[in-house]
Design a protein around this motif. Structure first.
Motif, PDB file in Angstrom:
ATOM      1  N   ALA A  30       0.808  -1.223   0.000  1.00  0.00           N
ATOM      2  CA  ALA A  30       0.000   0.000   0.000  1.00  0.00           C
ATOM      3  C   ALA A  30       0.841   1.273   0.000  1.00  0.00           C
ATOM      4  N   LEU A  31       2.127   1.164   0.224  1.00  0.00           N
ATOM      5  CA  LEU A  31       2.981   2.357   0.266  1.00  0.00           C
ATOM      6  C   LEU A  31       3.071   3.022  -1.102  1.00  0.00           C
ATOM      7  N   PRO A  32       2.995   4.341  -1.154  1.00  0.00           N
ATOM      8  CA  PRO A  32       3.234   5.033  -2.418  1.00  0.00           C
ATOM      9  C   PRO A  32       4.719   5.047  -2.729  1.00  0.00           C
ATOM     10  N   GLU A  33       5.068   5.232  -3.982  1.00  0.00           N
ATOM     11  CA  GLU A  33       6.476   5.326  -4.351  1.00  0.00           C
ATOM     12  C   GLU A  33       7.008   6.695  -3.958  1.00  0.00           C
ATOM     13  N   MET A  34       8.138   6.682  -3.232  1.00  0.00           N
ATOM     14  CA  MET A  34       8.730   7.914  -2.730  1.00  0.00           C
ATOM     15  C   MET A  34      10.240   7.859  -2.938  1.00  0.00           C
ATOM     16  N   LYS A  35      10.903   8.933  -2.570  1.00  0.00           N
ATOM     17  CA  LYS A  35      12.360   8.985  -2.624  1.00  0.00           C
ATOM     18  C   LYS A  35      12.883   9.432  -1.266  1.00  0.00           C
ATOM     19  N   LEU A  36      13.287   8.450  -0.446  1.00  0.00           N
ATOM     20  CA  LEU A  36      13.841   8.740   0.869  1.00  0.00           C
ATOM     21  C   LEU A  36      15.197   8.032   0.990  1.00  0.00           C
ATOM     22  N   PRO A  37      16.176   8.475   0.222  1.00  0.00           N
ATOM     23  CA  PRO A  37      17.463   7.757   0.183  1.00  0.00           C
ATOM     24  C   PRO A  37      18.206   7.752   1.508  1.00  0.00           C
ATOM     25  N   GLY A  38      17.890   8.667   2.410  1.00  0.00           N
ATOM     26  CA  GLY A  38      18.560   8.705   3.706  1.00  0.00           C
ATOM     27  C   GLY A  38      18.026   7.693   4.695  1.00  0.00           C
ATOM     28  N   VAL A  39      16.876   7.106   4.395  1.00  0.00           N
ATOM     29  CA  VAL A  39      16.262   6.121   5.285  1.00  0.00           C
ATOM     30  C   VAL A  39      16.843   4.743   5.015  1.00  0.00           C
ATOM     31  N   THR A  40      17.078   3.982   6.076  1.00  0.00           N
ATOM     32  CA  THR A  40      17.519   2.593   5.968  1.00  0.00           C
ATOM     33  C   THR A  40      16.403   1.686   6.452  1.00  0.00           C
ATOM     34  N   VAL A  41      16.074   0.667   5.666  1.00  0.00           N
ATOM     35  CA  VAL A  41      15.062  -0.320   6.036  1.00  0.00           C
ATOM     36  C   VAL A  41      15.787  -1.646   6.254  1.00  0.00           C
ATOM     37  N   ALA A  42      15.730  -2.166   7.484  1.00  0.00           N
ATOM     38  CA  ALA A  42      16.520  -3.338   7.850  1.00  0.00           C
ATOM     39  C   ALA A  42      15.631  -4.495   8.292  1.00  0.00           C
ATOM     40  N   GLN A  43      15.936  -5.674   7.808  1.00  0.00           N
ATOM     41  CA  GLN A  43      15.228  -6.906   8.168  1.00  0.00           C
ATOM     42  C   GLN A  43      15.684  -7.362   9.547  1.00  0.00           C
ATOM     43  N   ILE A  44      14.747  -7.557  10.483  1.00  0.00           N
ATOM     44  CA  ILE A  44      15.139  -7.874  11.868  1.00  0.00           C
ATOM     45  C   ILE A  44      14.990  -9.342  12.220  1.00  0.00           C
ATOM     46  N   THR A  45      14.463 -10.156  11.311  1.00  0.00           N
ATOM     47  CA  THR A  45      14.414 -11.598  11.532  1.00  0.00           C
ATOM     48  C   THR A  45      15.048 -12.289  10.331  1.00  0.00           C
ATOM     49  N   GLY A  46      15.604 -13.469  10.574  1.00  0.00           N
ATOM     50  CA  GLY A  46      16.217 -14.201   9.489  1.00  0.00           C
ATOM     51  C   GLY A  46      15.207 -14.695   8.477  1.00  0.00           C
ATOM     52  N   CYS A  47      15.706 -15.267   7.396  1.00  0.00           N
ATOM     53  CA  CYS A  47      14.854 -15.685   6.283  1.00  0.00           C
ATOM     54  C   CYS A  47      14.114 -16.981   6.599  1.00  0.00           C
ATOM     55  N   SER A  48      13.017 -17.199   5.875  1.00  0.00           N
ATOM     56  CA  SER A  48      12.250 -18.436   6.021  1.00  0.00           C
ATOM     57  C   SER A  48      12.189 -19.138   4.673  1.00  0.00           C
ATOM     58  N   ILE A  49      11.719 -20.372   4.692  1.00  0.00           N
ATOM     59  CA  ILE A  49      11.557 -21.126   3.447  1.00  0.00           C
ATOM     60  C   ILE A  49      10.115 -21.098   2.989  1.00  0.00           C
ATOM     61  N   GLY A  50       9.321 -20.216   3.580  1.00  0.00           N
ATOM     62  CA  GLY A  50       7.895 -20.168   3.289  1.00  0.00           C
ATOM     63  C   GLY A  50       7.590 -19.508   1.962  1.00  0.00           C
ATOM     64  N   THR A  51       6.317 -19.247   1.747  1.00  0.00           N
ATOM     65  CA  THR A  51       5.871 -18.625   0.509  1.00  0.00           C
ATOM     66  C   THR A  51       6.337 -17.186   0.448  1.00  0.00           C
ATOM     67  N   THR A  52       6.408 -16.663  -0.768  1.00  0.00           N
ATOM     68  CA  THR A  52       6.847 -15.278  -0.931  1.00  0.00           C
ATOM     69  C   THR A  52       5.912 -14.308  -0.241  1.00  0.00           C
ATOM     70  N   GLU A  53       4.650 -14.691  -0.065  1.00  0.00           N
ATOM     71  CA  GLU A  53       3.688 -13.790   0.571  1.00  0.00           C
ATOM     72  C   GLU A  53       4.111 -13.427   1.984  1.00  0.00           C
ATOM     73  N   PHE A  54       4.818 -14.352   2.649  1.00  0.00           N
ATOM     74  CA  PHE A  54       5.138 -14.128   4.051  1.00  0.00           C
ATOM     75  C   PHE A  54       6.630 -14.027   4.330  1.00  0.00           C
ATOM     76  N   SER A  55       7.474 -13.976   3.327  1.00  0.00           N
ATOM     77  CA  SER A  55       8.910 -14.006   3.582  1.00  0.00           C
ATOM     78  C   SER A  55       9.394 -12.695   4.186  1.00  0.00           C
ATOM     79  N   PRO A  56      10.236 -12.782   5.238  1.00  0.00           N
ATOM     80  CA  PRO A  56      10.759 -11.564   5.864  1.00  0.00           C
ATOM     81  C   PRO A  56      11.537 -10.682   4.895  1.00  0.00           C
TER      82      PRO A  56
END
Length: 345
Positions: A146-172
């Motif tokens: 739902a997020l609109p496309e923006m330009k926030l190059p100073g922001v860092t988005v970090a994954q806080i849990t390791g990866c899963s082998i599940g479906t792409t719908e729920f992958s961290p």
């Protein structure tokens, strides 16, 4: 918002140049401008073109329409209800902010409505140098879509849990990369399994230089975004393949009612520790609780106990939830929350 347009015959207070105004507007450009803007949904620029005046004149016309009560603007009772409930919920659980999403007649699923509202809230909260830690789940995934496309190059988005082998719908990793891509932000994925086979393997992983550097970034998060999962067979953790019934059984036996970022909590929100915790790679509940701003997006009838538990132990500072869940949560608030005392030991 509800907008009511009333016909007026009072002539304008100031003399304006003659315009070709349709007869039904009583030769009043203020009424005509108000109709085009509020009823036909034109922009101010489009109204200006239609009337043959400047945009500044349209702004003045619209202000005069409000001053003369040609247009009255009121908040609908539905939104007043959700605002009042949100304030009550925030007060009850010591939240800095709360957003309650009204029902939409079944047009969208609950997690989709919460995700859409959470996306609006997130872009309002983000600052240029933020490090946003992101967990995973259906609602987080819905927010990313739902997020609109923006330009926030100073922001860092970090994954806080390791990866899963599940479906792409729920992958961290997908939740994190989707949010980073939409925001035009830096993406830091955690390239390690969410659960490894033994505690010894986890220790070896955590000594890897690349992972050490990744965790420095993750642990620098000043905001964190997470959902709350149920522990029944329909829960995200089960559907994703992240966990199995055999692995979850010991936690259920000890009273687990919910999952926050892969970690189990009991009815009071206290962590339930077990063998899996020594095999999980990602932020712990204590580490999440130290992040200054913690945005929880969760709701639905099957998650009321889990969301209550997360709020009860102050894992969230901001909550986005649905109307039915909010109504169920307010009466459950403990006296310690109503007096502003944390239940965290």
């Amino acid at each position: 918002m509800i907008k009511t347009l009333q016909r007026q015959v009072t002539p304008p207070r100031i003399k304006r140049r003659a315009l070709s105004i349709p007869a039904e507007f009583d030769s009043d450009p203020v009424v005509w401008a108000a109709w085009l803007y509020y009823e036909e949904g034109m922009t101010q620029e489009e109204v200006a073109d239609q009337l043959g005046v400047s945009r500044a004149s349209v702004v003045n016309f619209l202000q005069e329409a409000r001053d003369r009560n040609i247009v009255t603007i009121a908040v609908s009772s539905r939104h007043l209800q959700t605002i009042g409930l949100a304030r009550e919920l925030a007060d009850a659980y010591g939240l800095t902010s709360c957003l309650v999403v009204p029902d939409d007649g079944g047009r969208l699923l609950v997690h989709e409505r919460i995700g859409t509202a959470g996306a609006r809230l997130l872009i309002e909260r983000l600052k240029p140098d933020d490090v946003l830690g992101v967990s995973w789940g259906r609602t987080v995934q819905a927010l990313s879509a739902a997020l609109p496309e923006m330009k926030l190059p100073g922001v860092t988005v970090a994954q806080i849990t390791g990866c899963s082998i599940g479906t792409t719908e729920f992958s961290p990793e997908l939740c994190t990369s989707n949010i980073a891509n939409r925001l035009g932000a830096r993406c830091v994925n955690l390239h390690a399994p969410g659960i490894v086979s033994t505690a010894q393997i986890k220790r070896l992983f955590m000594q890897e230089p690349a992972l050490v550097e990744t965790f420095k970034i993750i642990q620098s998060s000043n905001k964190v975004l997470f959902g709350v999962g149920s522990v029944d067979d329909a829960g995200t953790a089960m559907r994703s393949g992240y966990m199995t019934p055999e692995k979850i059984a010991p936690y259920l036996a000890r009273g687990a009612v919910g999952v926050v970022s892969g970690r189990f909590i009991d009815r009071e929100g206290k962590p339930i520790l077990g063998a899996l915790d020594n095999q999980m790679i990602g932020l712990t509940l204590d580490e999440i609780a130290k992040v200054p701003e913690r945005i929880c997006i969760a709701g639905g009838s099957d998650k009321i106990d889990a969301v209550y538990a997360a709020l009860n132990n102050n894992y969230a500072t901001i909550l986005v939830t649905d109307l039915a869940t909010a109504r169920a949560l307010v009466p459950r608030a403990t006296r310690s929350h109503r007096t502003g005392v944390s239940s965290r030991p």
